[in-house]
Design a protein around this motif. Structure first.
Motif, PDB file in Angstrom:
ATOM      1  N   TYR A 164     125.047 -10.968  75.554  1.00 51.06           N
ATOM      2  CA  TYR A 164     123.473 -10.876  75.806  1.00 51.06           C
ATOM      3  C   TYR A 164     122.872 -12.083  76.308  1.00 51.06           C
ATOM      4  CZ  TYR A 164     118.682  -8.832  75.185  1.00 51.06           C
ATOM      5  OH  TYR A 164     117.585  -8.837  75.988  1.00 51.06           O
ATOM      6  N   GLY A 165     123.170 -13.242  75.222  1.00 48.95           N
ATOM      7  CA  GLY A 165     122.549 -14.128  76.253  1.00 48.95           C
ATOM      8  C   GLY A 165     122.418 -14.938  77.147  1.00 48.95           C
ATOM      9  N   ARG A 166     123.725 -14.669  78.131  1.00 49.34           N
ATOM     10  CA  ARG A 166     123.544 -14.985  79.642  1.00 49.34           C
ATOM     11  C   ARG A 166     122.299 -14.400  80.077  1.00 49.34           C
ATOM     12  NH1 ARG A 166     128.728 -15.697  83.081  1.00 49.34           N
ATOM     13  NH2 ARG A 166     128.947 -17.261  81.508  1.00 49.34           N
ATOM     14  N   GLU A 167     122.781 -12.424  79.943  1.00 49.41           N
ATOM     15  CA  GLU A 167     121.642 -11.996  80.272  1.00 49.41           C
ATOM     16  C   GLU A 167     120.219 -11.539  80.513  1.00 49.41           C
ATOM     17  OE1 GLU A 167     120.588  -6.941  79.391  1.00 49.41           O
ATOM     18  OE2 GLU A 167     122.930  -7.827  79.706  1.00 49.41           O
ATOM     19  N   TYR A 168     120.128 -12.179  79.109  1.00 47.07           N
ATOM     20  CA  TYR A 168     118.421 -12.572  78.951  1.00 47.07           C
ATOM     21  C   TYR A 168     118.340 -13.798  79.349  1.00 47.07           C
ATOM     22  CZ  TYR A 168     113.991 -12.854  76.218  1.00 47.07           C
ATOM     23  OH  TYR A 168     113.445 -13.574  75.194  1.00 47.07           O
ATOM     24  N   TRP A 169     119.599 -14.651  79.606  1.00 48.56           N
ATOM     25  CA  TRP A 169     118.850 -16.068  79.584  1.00 48.56           C
ATOM     26  C   TRP A 169     118.657 -16.294  81.202  1.00 48.56           C
ATOM     27  CZ3 TRP A 169     120.292 -19.457  83.313  1.00 48.56           C
ATOM     28  CH2 TRP A 169     120.444 -20.662  82.939  1.00 48.56           C
ATOM     29  N   MET A 170     119.241 -15.523  82.148  1.00 48.80           N
ATOM     30  CA  MET A 170     119.157 -15.057  83.094  1.00 48.80           C
ATOM     31  C   MET A 170     117.723 -14.721  84.024  1.00 48.80           C
ATOM     32  SD  MET A 170     121.828 -16.612  85.527  1.00 48.80           S
ATOM     33  CE  MET A 170     122.250 -15.997  86.844  1.00 48.80           C
ATOM     34  N   GLU A 171     117.331 -13.122  83.032  1.00 44.47           N
ATOM     35  CA  GLU A 171     115.496 -12.902  82.738  1.00 44.47           C
ATOM     36  C   GLU A 171     114.630 -13.762  82.668  1.00 44.47           C
ATOM     37  OE1 GLU A 171     113.816  -8.378  82.049  1.00 44.47           O
ATOM     38  OE2 GLU A 171     115.997  -8.655  82.212  1.00 44.47           O
ATOM     39  N   HIS A 172     115.030 -14.685  81.711  1.00 46.45           N
ATOM     40  CA  HIS A 172     113.162 -15.241  81.300  1.00 46.45           C
ATOM     41  C   HIS A 172     113.650 -16.683  81.437  1.00 46.45           C
ATOM     42  CE1 HIS A 172     112.658 -10.973  79.430  1.00 46.45           C
ATOM     43  NE2 HIS A 172     114.155 -11.041  79.468  1.00 46.45           N
ATOM     44  N   GLN A 173     114.570 -17.062  81.322  1.00 44.91           N
ATOM     45  CA  GLN A 173     114.948 -18.812  80.750  1.00 44.91           C
ATOM     46  C   GLN A 173     113.407 -19.355  82.050  1.00 44.91           C
ATOM     47  OE1 GLN A 173     115.620 -21.198  83.574  1.00 44.91           O
ATOM     48  NE2 GLN A 173     116.363 -19.323  85.450  1.00 44.91           N
ATOM     49  N   GLU A 174     113.204 -20.615  81.446  1.00 49.32           N
ATOM     50  CA  GLU A 174     112.627 -21.021  82.213  1.00 49.32           C
ATOM     51  C   GLU A 174     112.443 -22.655  82.385  1.00 49.32           C
ATOM     52  OE1 GLU A 174     107.820 -20.884  81.946  1.00 49.32           O
ATOM     53  OE2 GLU A 174     108.399 -18.758  81.596  1.00 49.32           O
ATOM     54  N   SER A 175     112.772 -23.679  83.747  1.00 47.71           N
ATOM     55  CA  SER A 175     113.877 -24.717  84.088  1.00 47.71           C
ATOM     56  C   SER A 175     114.856 -25.028  82.354  1.00 47.71           C
ATOM     57  CB  SER A 175     112.770 -25.512  83.329  1.00 47.71           C
ATOM     58  OG  SER A 175     110.837 -25.464  84.335  1.00 47.71           O
ATOM     59  N   ARG A 176     115.750 -23.629  83.000  1.00 49.85           N
ATOM     60  CA  ARG A 176     116.859 -23.750  82.227  1.00 49.85           C
ATOM     61  C   ARG A 176     116.901 -23.888  81.003  1.00 49.85           C
ATOM     62  NH1 ARG A 176     120.951 -27.054  86.043  1.00 49.85           N
ATOM     63  NH2 ARG A 176     122.237 -26.709  83.817  1.00 49.85           N
ATOM     64  N   ARG A 177     115.817 -23.979  80.202  1.00 48.40           N
ATOM     65  CA  ARG A 177     115.168 -23.279  78.740  1.00 48.40           C
ATOM     66  C   ARG A 177     115.023 -21.804  78.075  1.00 48.40           C
ATOM     67  NH1 ARG A 177     118.552 -26.907  78.953  1.00 48.40           N
ATOM     68  NH2 ARG A 177     118.781 -28.984  78.242  1.00 48.40           N
ATOM     69  N   LEU A 178     115.100 -21.557  76.858  1.00 42.40           N
ATOM     70  CA  LEU A 178     114.288 -20.784  76.334  1.00 42.40           C
ATOM     71  C   LEU A 178     114.191 -21.534  75.548  1.00 42.40           C
ATOM     72  CD1 LEU A 178     117.000 -17.889  76.048  1.00 42.40           C
ATOM     73  CD2 LEU A 178     115.761 -18.234  77.745  1.00 42.40           C
ATOM     74  N   SER A 179     112.840 -20.604  75.248  1.00 38.03           N
ATOM     75  CA  SER A 179     112.202 -21.394  73.210  1.00 38.03           C
ATOM     76  C   SER A 179     112.570 -20.571  72.586  1.00 38.03           C
ATOM     77  CB  SER A 179     110.617 -20.000  73.291  1.00 38.03           C
ATOM     78  OG  SER A 179     110.720 -18.889  73.029  1.00 38.03           O
ATOM     79  N   PRO A 180     112.633 -21.603  71.204  1.00 31.50           N
ATOM     80  CA  PRO A 180     113.063 -20.321  69.228  1.00 31.50           C
ATOM     81  C   PRO A 180     112.807 -18.828  69.485  1.00 31.50           C
ATOM     82  CG  PRO A 180     111.788 -23.034  69.965  1.00 31.50           C
ATOM     83  CD  PRO A 180     111.415 -22.021  71.027  1.00 31.50           C
ATOM     84  N   GLU A 181     112.009 -18.526  69.956  1.00 29.13           N
ATOM     85  CA  GLU A 181     111.633 -17.131  70.028  1.00 29.13           C
ATOM     86  C   GLU A 181     112.889 -16.276  69.887  1.00 29.13           C
ATOM     87  OE1 GLU A 181     108.376 -19.075  68.371  1.00 29.13           O
ATOM     88  OE2 GLU A 181     108.694 -19.511  69.998  1.00 29.13           O
ATOM     89  N   GLN A 182     112.953 -16.552  71.657  1.00 25.75           N
ATOM     90  CA  GLN A 182     113.944 -16.171  72.111  1.00 25.75           C
ATOM     91  C   GLN A 182     115.139 -16.619  72.298  1.00 25.75           C
ATOM     92  OE1 GLN A 182     112.424 -18.302  76.130  1.00 25.75           O
ATOM     93  NE2 GLN A 182     111.861 -16.377  77.297  1.00 25.75           N
ATOM     94  N   LEU A 183     115.161 -17.117  71.696  1.00 26.10           N
ATOM     95  CA  LEU A 183     116.795 -17.438  71.086  1.00 26.10           C
ATOM     96  C   LEU A 183     117.148 -16.407  69.852  1.00 26.10           C
ATOM     97  CD1 LEU A 183     117.160 -20.916  71.664  1.00 26.10           C
ATOM     98  CD2 LEU A 183     118.843 -19.382  72.372  1.00 26.10           C
TER      99      LEU A 183
END
Length: 177
Positions: free
Chosen positions: A37-56
């Motif tokens: 699921y993390g890959r799917e989420y990352w592809m949709e929500h990442q910014e500059s190839r990063r996610l926030s602690p809350e997004q994780l």
């Protein structure tokens, strides 16, 4: 009547064959598998190839929700591509720390699965735009291995091509009928 589904977690750094193995095992056993699921989420929500602690945390919680839904459809086994321990390591990698909720989910993961398999880095690295490089893969893999050992999680490290990994997992699962 209650039915028991054996939950099998496949862990490892990026590009270690987790998805291919989960898909192949599910096909072999005619059952469900939980994509990362993390890959799917990352592809949709990442910014500059990063996610926030809350997004994780959202990834770990969303993964669990989908996993529960698939568990109802699984026959005998549910093969899970990645889980909260790996997500926890992404938090450490991105931010140097993880939020308490993610730490709790990672701690609980040690008891959530019946089998853990660590997919080795001895297969070719797929260098795609969303990945951080071969050297990062090796470091990340070592961190996951060390974490499993610290937690006292029993795991089998898988090496070789997909067919060898598939046969190793099958032999172990069949040995515990």
């Amino acid at each position: 009547m209650s039915r028991q589904v054996t939950k099998v977690a496949l862990l490892g750094a990026p590009s270690t064959g987790k998805t291919s193995l989960a898909r192949a095992l599910a096909q072999h056993y005619d059952t469900a598998w939980m994509p990362e699921y993390g890959r799917e989420y990352w592809m949709e929500h990442q910014e500059s190839r990063r996610l926030s602690p809350e997004q994780l945390v959202e990834i770990a919680e969303g993964h669990l929700q989908r996993e529960k839904e698939l568990l109802a459809k699984a026959k005998r086994y549910l093969f899970v591509d990645t889980e909260a321990i790996v997500t926890y390591h992404y938090a450490l990698d991105y931010h140097g720390a993880a939020l308490p909720r993610l730490i709790d989910l990672a701690n609980a993961a040690a008891d959530r699965y019946d089998f853990f398999f660590l997919c080795g880095t001895d297969i070719p690295y797929e260098d795609t735009w969303e990945r951080s490089g071969r050297q990062h893969r090796e470091r990340f893999q070592a961190q996951i291995r060390d974490d499993l050992l610290r937690r006292g999680v029993e795991f089998v490290e898988l090496k070789g091509p997909l067919a060898d990994r598939l046969e190793t997992v099958r032999a172990i699962l069949e040995g515990f009928k």
